[in-house]
Design a protein around this motif. Structure first.
Motif, PDB file in Angstrom:
ATOM      1  N   ARG A   1     -42.002  31.103  31.821  1.00 29.15           N
ATOM      2  CA  ARG A   1     -41.101  30.416  30.890  1.00 29.15           C
ATOM      3  C   ARG A   1     -40.158  29.480  31.649  1.00 29.15           C
ATOM      4  NH1 ARG A   1     -40.957  31.081  25.763  1.00 29.15           N
ATOM      5  NH2 ARG A   1     -38.806  30.324  25.627  1.00 29.15           N
TER       6      ARG A   1
ATOM      7  N   GLU B   1     -45.108  28.364  25.774  1.00 30.98           N
ATOM      8  CA  GLU B   1     -46.077  29.046  24.911  1.00 30.98           C
ATOM      9  C   GLU B   1     -46.190  30.541  25.238  1.00 30.98           C
ATOM     10  OE1 GLU B   1     -46.618  26.763  27.176  1.00 30.98           O
ATOM     11  OE2 GLU B   1     -48.563  26.897  28.178  1.00 30.98           O
TER      12      GLU B   1
ATOM     13  N   THR C   1     -54.913  28.597   9.796  1.00 30.15           N
ATOM     14  CA  THR C   1     -54.055  27.939   8.808  1.00 30.15           C
ATOM     15  C   THR C   1     -54.792  27.784   7.467  1.00 30.15           C
ATOM     16  OG1 THR C   1     -54.696  25.769   9.644  1.00 30.15           O
ATOM     17  CG2 THR C   1     -52.663  26.694  10.506  1.00 30.15           C
TER      18      THR C   1
ATOM     19  N   ASP D   1     -50.787  32.313   8.940  1.00 31.09           N
ATOM     20  CA  ASP D   1     -49.750  32.095   9.945  1.00 31.09           C
ATOM     21  C   ASP D   1     -48.398  32.023   9.265  1.00 31.09           C
ATOM     22  OD1 ASP D   1     -50.786  29.802   8.661  1.00 31.09           O
ATOM     23  OD2 ASP D   1     -49.939  28.482  10.173  1.00 31.09           O
TER      24      ASP D   1
ATOM     25  N   CYS E   1     -44.310  32.894  10.963  1.00 35.66           N
ATOM     26  CA  CYS E   1     -43.320  32.333  11.894  1.00 35.66           C
ATOM     27  C   CYS E   1     -43.985  31.772  13.144  1.00 35.66           C
ATOM     28  CB  CYS E   1     -42.276  33.374  12.253  1.00 35.66           C
ATOM     29  SG  CYS E   1     -42.784  34.546  13.521  1.00 35.66           S
TER      30      CYS E   1
ATOM     31  N   PHE F   1     -44.548  33.116  16.000  1.00 39.81           N
ATOM     32  CA  PHE F   1     -44.088  33.586  17.306  1.00 39.81           C
ATOM     33  C   PHE F   1     -45.156  34.439  17.986  1.00 39.81           C
ATOM     34  CE2 PHE F   1     -41.151  35.619  20.350  1.00 39.81           C
ATOM     35  CZ  PHE F   1     -40.404  34.521  20.725  1.00 39.81           C
TER      36      PHE F   1
ATOM     37  N   ALA G   1     -48.291  33.878  17.542  1.00 39.40           N
ATOM     38  CA  ALA G   1     -49.549  33.136  17.469  1.00 39.40           C
ATOM     39  C   ALA G   1     -50.170  32.775  18.832  1.00 39.40           C
ATOM     40  CB  ALA G   1     -49.376  31.898  16.600  1.00 39.40           C
ATOM     41  N   PRO G   2     -49.401  32.219  19.785  1.00 39.84           N
ATOM     42  CA  PRO G   2     -50.064  31.854  21.034  1.00 39.84           C
ATOM     43  C   PRO G   2     -50.709  33.053  21.736  1.00 39.84           C
ATOM     44  CG  PRO G   2     -47.883  30.842  20.908  1.00 39.84           C
ATOM     45  CD  PRO G   2     -47.979  31.820  19.773  1.00 39.84           C
TER      46      PRO G   2
ATOM     47  N   PRO H   1     -52.631  23.954   4.253  1.00 38.05           N
ATOM     48  CA  PRO H   1     -52.276  24.606   5.533  1.00 38.05           C
ATOM     49  C   PRO H   1     -50.819  24.328   5.895  1.00 38.05           C
ATOM     50  CG  PRO H   1     -54.240  23.222   5.775  1.00 38.05           C
ATOM     51  CD  PRO H   1     -53.683  22.949   4.418  1.00 38.05           C
ATOM     52  N   LYS H   2     -50.212  25.278   6.560  1.00 37.13           N
ATOM     53  CA  LYS H   2     -48.807  25.146   6.958  1.00 37.13           C
ATOM     54  C   LYS H   2     -48.639  23.937   7.878  1.00 37.13           C
ATOM     55  CE  LYS H   2     -45.693  28.790   8.314  1.00 37.13           C
ATOM     56  NZ  LYS H   2     -45.683  28.469   9.729  1.00 37.13           N
TER      57      LYS H   2
ATOM     58  N   GLY I   1     -48.427  24.765  11.496  1.00 35.51           N
ATOM     59  CA  GLY I   1     -49.352  25.824  11.922  1.00 35.51           C
ATOM     60  C   GLY I   1     -49.974  25.593  13.284  1.00 35.51           C
ATOM     61  N   GLU I   2     -50.626  24.454  13.445  1.00 33.63           N
ATOM     62  CA  GLU I   2     -51.337  24.216  14.695  1.00 33.63           C
ATOM     63  C   GLU I   2     -50.371  24.178  15.886  1.00 33.63           C
ATOM     64  OE1 GLU I   2     -54.598  21.098  15.198  1.00 33.63           O
ATOM     65  OE2 GLU I   2     -53.038  20.370  16.561  1.00 33.63           O
TER      66      GLU I   2
ATOM     67  N   LEU J   1     -47.624  25.662  16.336  1.00 31.12           N
ATOM     68  CA  LEU J   1     -47.125  26.987  16.717  1.00 31.12           C
ATOM     69  C   LEU J   1     -48.206  27.804  17.405  1.00 31.12           C
ATOM     70  CD1 LEU J   1     -44.872  27.861  13.637  1.00 31.12           C
ATOM     71  CD2 LEU J   1     -44.177  26.975  15.866  1.00 31.12           C
ATOM     72  N   VAL J   2     -49.453  27.675  16.946  1.00 37.22           N
ATOM     73  CA  VAL J   2     -50.544  28.381  17.621  1.00 37.22           C
ATOM     74  C   VAL J   2     -50.655  27.890  19.066  1.00 37.22           C
ATOM     75  CG1 VAL J   2     -53.045  28.724  17.721  1.00 37.22           C
ATOM     76  CG2 VAL J   2     -51.863  28.870  15.528  1.00 37.22           C
ATOM     77  N   LEU J   3     -50.493  26.599  19.247  1.00 35.75           N
ATOM     78  CA  LEU J   3     -50.599  26.044  20.593  1.00 35.75           C
ATOM     79  C   LEU J   3     -49.356  26.335  21.427  1.00 35.75           C
ATOM     80  CD1 LEU J   3     -52.255  22.605  19.816  1.00 35.75           C
ATOM     81  CD2 LEU J   3     -53.296  24.588  20.915  1.00 35.75           C
ATOM     82  N   GLY J   4     -48.349  26.899  20.805  1.00 38.16           N
ATOM     83  CA  GLY J   4     -47.153  27.280  21.557  1.00 38.16           C
ATOM     84  C   GLY J   4     -46.306  26.110  21.994  1.00 38.16           C
ATOM     85  N   ARG J   5     -46.375  24.997  21.253  1.00 33.43           N
ATOM     86  CA  ARG J   5     -45.519  23.870  21.604  1.00 33.43           C
ATOM     87  C   ARG J   5     -44.059  24.311  21.528  1.00 33.43           C
ATOM     88  NH1 ARG J   5     -48.941  20.238  18.030  1.00 33.43           N
ATOM     89  NH2 ARG J   5     -50.653  19.691  19.418  1.00 33.43           N
ATOM     90  N   PRO J   6     -43.199  23.815  22.418  1.00 33.41           N
ATOM     91  CA  PRO J   6     -41.804  24.260  22.418  1.00 33.41           C
ATOM     92  C   PRO J   6     -41.200  24.061  21.036  1.00 33.41           C
ATOM     93  CG  PRO J   6     -42.261  22.890  24.328  1.00 33.41           C
ATOM     94  CD  PRO J   6     -43.485  22.833  23.461  1.00 33.41           C
TER      95      PRO J   6
ATOM     96  N   TYR K   1     -38.956  27.054  19.442  1.00 40.80           N
ATOM     97  CA  TYR K   1     -37.893  28.025  19.147  1.00 40.80           C
ATOM     98  C   TYR K   1     -36.702  27.758  20.073  1.00 40.80           C
ATOM     99  CZ  TYR K   1     -42.043  30.116  17.127  1.00 40.80           C
ATOM    100  OH  TYR K   1     -43.202  30.317  16.414  1.00 40.80           O
TER     101      TYR K   1
ATOM    102  N   ASP L   1     -37.036  27.972  23.748  1.00 43.41           N
ATOM    103  CA  ASP L   1     -37.949  26.974  24.338  1.00 43.41           C
ATOM    104  C   ASP L   1     -37.216  25.667  24.592  1.00 43.41           C
ATOM    105  OD1 ASP L   1     -39.784  28.895  23.629  1.00 43.41           O
ATOM    106  OD2 ASP L   1     -40.671  27.751  21.989  1.00 43.41           O
TER     107      ASP L   1
ATOM    108  N   GLY M   1     -38.600  32.593  14.798  1.00 40.45           N
ATOM    109  CA  GLY M   1     -39.682  33.572  14.891  1.00 40.45           C
ATOM    110  C   GLY M   1     -39.436  34.771  14.009  1.00 40.45           C
TER     111      GLY M   1
END
Ligand code: FES
Ligand code: FES
Lengths: 152, 794
Positions: free
Chosen positions: A27, A33, A88, A93, A95, A97, A99-100, B30-31, B34-35, B37-42, B44, B47, B272
């Protein structure tokens, strides 16, 4: 101490303390992620692949990763996008959090198990907790994603 | 167990009527995030924190109740890299509440950002900031605090009039009468009566009484509470935080630090999860103190242990329900008496307690006499606060236990007993008028209630046969069914307000700015759907930006199931006004009356077909080409409900109870809900599904456990497990066709209703399995076994 991590195919020298966990080092190095959810190895939010196998980076000493191949979800972004489409589409999906870490475990399961049934899927992913969903939509998404993969 | 799912009857055609009526609304869009957040883009707060921010750590109380005699920061300050150590002497002595609620708050102002007293293990003592997290942690441990340890009150049954007074300090106060009596350890109290309950009970041929104890519960949103702060170019304090209510946060911080509100900006990034747990100020004051003291950015992400020990839990409650009925099952009287444990501070004390009655008692509106009352008491445990279900789940658990006991007493199908007594469309309940959230309520007629349909479909899905609610599937393994019904609300009428601003952009798209707070629920998506539907455009033509006190219009925040109904109505109003403005401007251009302009397929046409202009072309005209007539076309609208139409849910569960081990497993949970028009059926369903799982956790194993010195024993996710995907069998959620005339496109809210039923339905299933009414939650194998043994011994 100084160690060298190979993260998503890139070599990255980092500084870390002796007892420091991999989550914190990642981090701090900009890998947002990798999430920190519980600190005790219970939630799966911090999942990364070390030499291809999923590990909980909050319980994995950073020094142990010295010289190893680390993959975060960003390292598998193309495939993750495909899975995200299924997730999706099911509206599974919330929040995000979890997900990754969750998606990374799904992608790792796809490599490891050839044709998992629902019980096997649930078991493989048992360590990836989600507090927002009831898991049902995620299961539907995973099944459809795996079916689509098989069809290819 | 989990592999052994009970057969689900073939799903009927579950396509909703609404889906055929709309283009974007009632569709599974679709949210929007969504995508990413799955990819963990900064996304929150943690982050996004600037890398030069100081790390904040809190020194916390090791005692359940103590007075701080001295704080010695010398050693901590001597550590290289430590920027400051702040104590109660560094903040103004202003009593506040940490509860994010309307103004004035129904919660007493009984708390200081930092105080001379600490009232639970984990209470904040001092704030330490340093260059790295490790140094901050080390420094926090070096702060020397001397305490005068006081005797705590830990059992809420012993709190009332206990000689130990938890809040003896002067200056704390209620904002309006809530029954606040700190000298008696009472944070709030209330009572109301419709008709004469004692008289009706005495005259009732059939009476039942149950007392149910529901435990505290942890939210366990996966993202810990996190914030960072900095001073911007203009010298203002900016806080980026995982909050459900940016405006309340700004107002409360302004009060706490005696700062004018224009000096503060609150930004909510992605969150989150919240579930009510982030409807408070927990981290913001401490980063703010550090930034104001040092001028440096400051960041604080709580550890999971801190979230457990020192944020909020659900209110523990003891609920006693007495019912009086005629032999035919018609209810005559309902009496609900509640004792609620608010912990060390009174956040949401009155309102969660009142909701125990106000969002359950109207379900059975045929009773002629209804009474509700009780106390909310202080104890030296971590504070309770807002949590999805917000009292309704506790009250319902008492009420639905009593209803099933009544059915047993009368020997009738519990479903039929409920149908006979429950609320129907077109009806009302006196309770709506009498009980609000901390104040008087608002009378309301029920314009949409499809409970009958929910029940009918639920019965079908679970295979309900009242004569066969239990069977032995293997030696000692009982499969049993139980049910419950529930209602919730859609925002707080005449108190909750949401706003939306929509601005037309070159390129023919729209900026939608809302104060509404997406905490993972998908509200950014559904609000964009509402705008897209009304403006006749596609989802990608709506760009949403939410929850920034500088850049979006006001909204009370995401709580009380308000977003879809309240904020959604604001969006619909704004889209409607904006469409009229667009048509008016184009009519002007065409030189015709607005009534002669037809807008369809992103194109404006005159009724006679002689002129036409696309939305895209018009966007450039109004911003670049039309000379003196150029203007930004935008509108801001607000909405406050004058009612709070309840969503409803009928739940049916099949459990398996192992009489050898006492273990109870959920085999299949069926929930059929009326949420009006679901703006996004998938997202409405997952909200309900997630709520159900949290409710199942509450029913079966989630428990906040303490030592007898008040130290929390369940302070990790190891010792406080939440349901994993292996823990429950099948969950089936369906929505029925329903249309709420007062809601946006017929919608009601869906955020909380899912959590309400599991404790009741599972308790009723256990009762059907073994004939025992369990009254102490959660129903762990030990408790179930003990109850079985006790029953055998009798
Ligand atoms: S943060 Fe590593 S498992 Fe939760
Ligand atoms: S989506 Fe919130 S924890 Fe999984």
């Amino acid at each position: 101490m100084n160690i060298t991590l190979h993260i998503n195919g890139k070599e990255q020298p980092v500084e870390c303390r002796a007892g420091e966990m991999l989550t914190d080092v990642l981090r701090r190095s900009g890998y947002a992620e990798v999430k920190r959810g519980c600190d005790t190895g219970n939630c799966g939010a911090c999942t990364v692949l070390v030499d291809g196998a999923p590990v909980l980076s909050c319980s994995y000493l950073a020094v142990r990763a010295d010289g190893r191949e680390i993959t975060t979800i960003q390292g598998l972004a193309e495939e993750a996008k495909k899975f995200a489409e299924f997730l999706t589409a099911e509206g599974a999906d919330q929040c995000g959090f979890c997900a990754p870490g969750f998606a990374l475990t799904v992608l790792s399961m796809k490599e490891e198990l050839s044709d998992p049934d629902e019980a096997e899927i649930r078991h493989y992913l048992a360590g990836n907790l989600c507090r927002c969903s009831g898991y049902e939509g995620q299961i539907r998404a995973i099944k459809k994603y795996l079916e689509a993969k098989h069809a290819q | 167990m989990r592999n052994d799912h009970s057969p689900t009857p073939p799903s009927a055609d579950t396509a909703l009527e609404a889906t055929g009526k709309f283009n974007v609304v009632a569709h599974d869009v679709p949210k929007v995030d969504g995508e990413g957040l799955v990819l963990g883009r900064p996304a929150y707060a943690d982050d996004l924190a600037p890398s030069n921010a100081l790390y904040v750590k809190l020194v916390r109380s090791p005692h359940a109740f103590a007075r701080i005699l001295s704080i010695d920061p010398v050693k901590a300050l001597a550590l290289p890299g430590v920027a400051c150590v702040l104590t109660w002497k560094d903040c103004p002595r202003i009593p506040i509440t940490r509860a994010g609620q309307g103004n004035p708050e129904p919660s007493p102002h009984d708390r200081f950002i930092l105080d001379e007293y600490v009232r639970y293990v984990g209470d904040e003592v001092a704030v330490v900031a340093a260059e790295s997290e490790a140094i901050a942690e080390k420094a926090a441990a070096l702060v020397k605090v001397e305490y005068q340890v006081l005797k705590p009150v830990l059992d809420f049954e012993e709190a009332l009039d206990n000689p130990v007074v938890i809040h003896p300090e002067p200056g704390i106060h209620e904002m309006f009468p809530i029954g606040f009596e700190p000298a008696r350890n009472i944070a709030a109290a209330y009572r109301m009566e419709i008709g004469d309950v004692e008289k009706e009970l005495a005259a009732s041929p059939v009476r039942v009484e149950t007392t149910i104890h529901t435990q505290a519960q942890q939210h366990v949103a996966l993202e810990p509470h996190t914030a960072f702060s900095y001073i911007d170019l203009h010298g203002r304090l900016v806080i980026v935080t995982s909050t459900q209510n940016p405006w309340h946060t700004r107002r409360l911080l302004g009060l706490a630090f005696q700062m004018p509100l224009h000096r503060i900006r609150i930004v909510k990034p992605r969150i989150g999860g919240g579930f009510g747990g982030k409807q408070h100020i927990h981290v913001e004051p401490y980063v703010a103190m550090v930034t104001m003291k040092t001028g440096r950015p400051a960041r604080l992400a709580l550890t999971r242990r801190e979230v457990f020990e020192a944020t909020f839990t659900r209110h523990e409650m003891r609920v006693t329900v007495r019912l009086g009925a005629n032999p035919d099952g018609m209810l005559r009287a309902i009496d609900m008496q509640v004792l609620s444990n608010t912990g060390a501070y009174g956040e949401h004390a009155l309102t969660t307690f009142m909701v125990a009655g106000s969002k359950t008692l109207p379900l059975y509106n045929k009773a002629v006499a209804v009474r509700f009352g009780g106390h909310v008491v202080y104890t030296n445990k971590v504070s309770a606060g807002a949590f999805r279900g917000y009292g309704a789940i506790q009250g319902l658990t008492g009420l639905e236990a009593a209803m099933d006991e009544l059915a047993h007493r009368l020997g009738v199908d519990p479903v039929e007993l409920r149908r006979k007594n429950m609320l129907h469309e077109g009806e009302t309940s006196e309770v709506f008028r009498i009980m609000g959230e901390g104040t008087e309520g608002i009378a309301m007629n029920i314009e949409s209630c499809k409970l009958e349909e929910c029940i009918a479909r639920g019965k079908e899905l679970i295979g309900w046969d009242p004569g066969h609610l239990v069977r032995e599937v293997a030696p000692g393994k009982l499969r049993a069914k139980g049910m419950a019904i529930a209602m919730q609300g859609s925002g707080i009428p005449l108190i909750d307000m949401g706003s939306a601003r929509i601005e037309f952009q070159d390129g023919g798209f729209f900026k939608l700015h809302v104060g509404a707070t997406d905490l993972g629920t998908g509200s950014d998506t559904i609000l964009a759907q509402i705008a897209a539907e009304e403006l006749g455009v596609d989802m990608e033509d709506i760009v949403v930006h939410s929850s920034d006190t500088d850049h979006t219009p006001f909204d009370v925040g995401a709580y009380a199931s308000s977003t879809t109904y309240v904020s959604g109505s604001a969006v619909l109003k704004a889209a409607r006004s904006l469409k009229a403005k667009l048509i008016g401007a184009v009519a002007d251009k065409f030189g015709v009356a607005p009534g002669d302009v037809i807008y369809k397929d992103k194109t404006f046409r005159t009724a006679d077909g002689t002129q036409s202009l696309s939305l895209d072309d018009f966007s450039y005209d109004t911003l670049y080409h039309d000379g003196a007539k150029m203007k930004t076309i935008e509108v801001t609208e607000s909405f406050t409900g004058d009612k709070s139409p309840p969503p409803y849910l009928a739940a049916f569960v099949e459990i398996e109870l192992d009489v050898e081990t006492g273990k109870v497993d959920v085999v299949h949970y069926v929930a059929v809900a009326d949420v009006g028009t679901p703006i996004n059926p998938n997202l409405a369903k997952i909200q309900i599904e997630g709520g159900l799982l949290q409710g199942i956790g509450l029913a079966l194993y989630e428990d906040v456990r303490y030592s007898d010195t008040g130290h929390m024993l369940s302070h990790t996710m190891m010792t406080y497990p939440i349901p994993s995907r292996e823990d429950v069998g099948r969950i089936t959620v369906e929505l029925v066709d329903s249309y709420e005339p007062s809601g946006p496109f017929g919608a009601k809210s869906a955020g909380e209703i899912g959590i309400d039923t599991p404790p009741s339905a599972i308790a009723n299933a256990i009762r059907n399995a073994v004939g025992i009414r369990l009254t102490e939650y959660p129903f762990t194998p030990e408790r179930v076994l003990a109850a079985l043994k006790a029953a055998k011994a009798q």
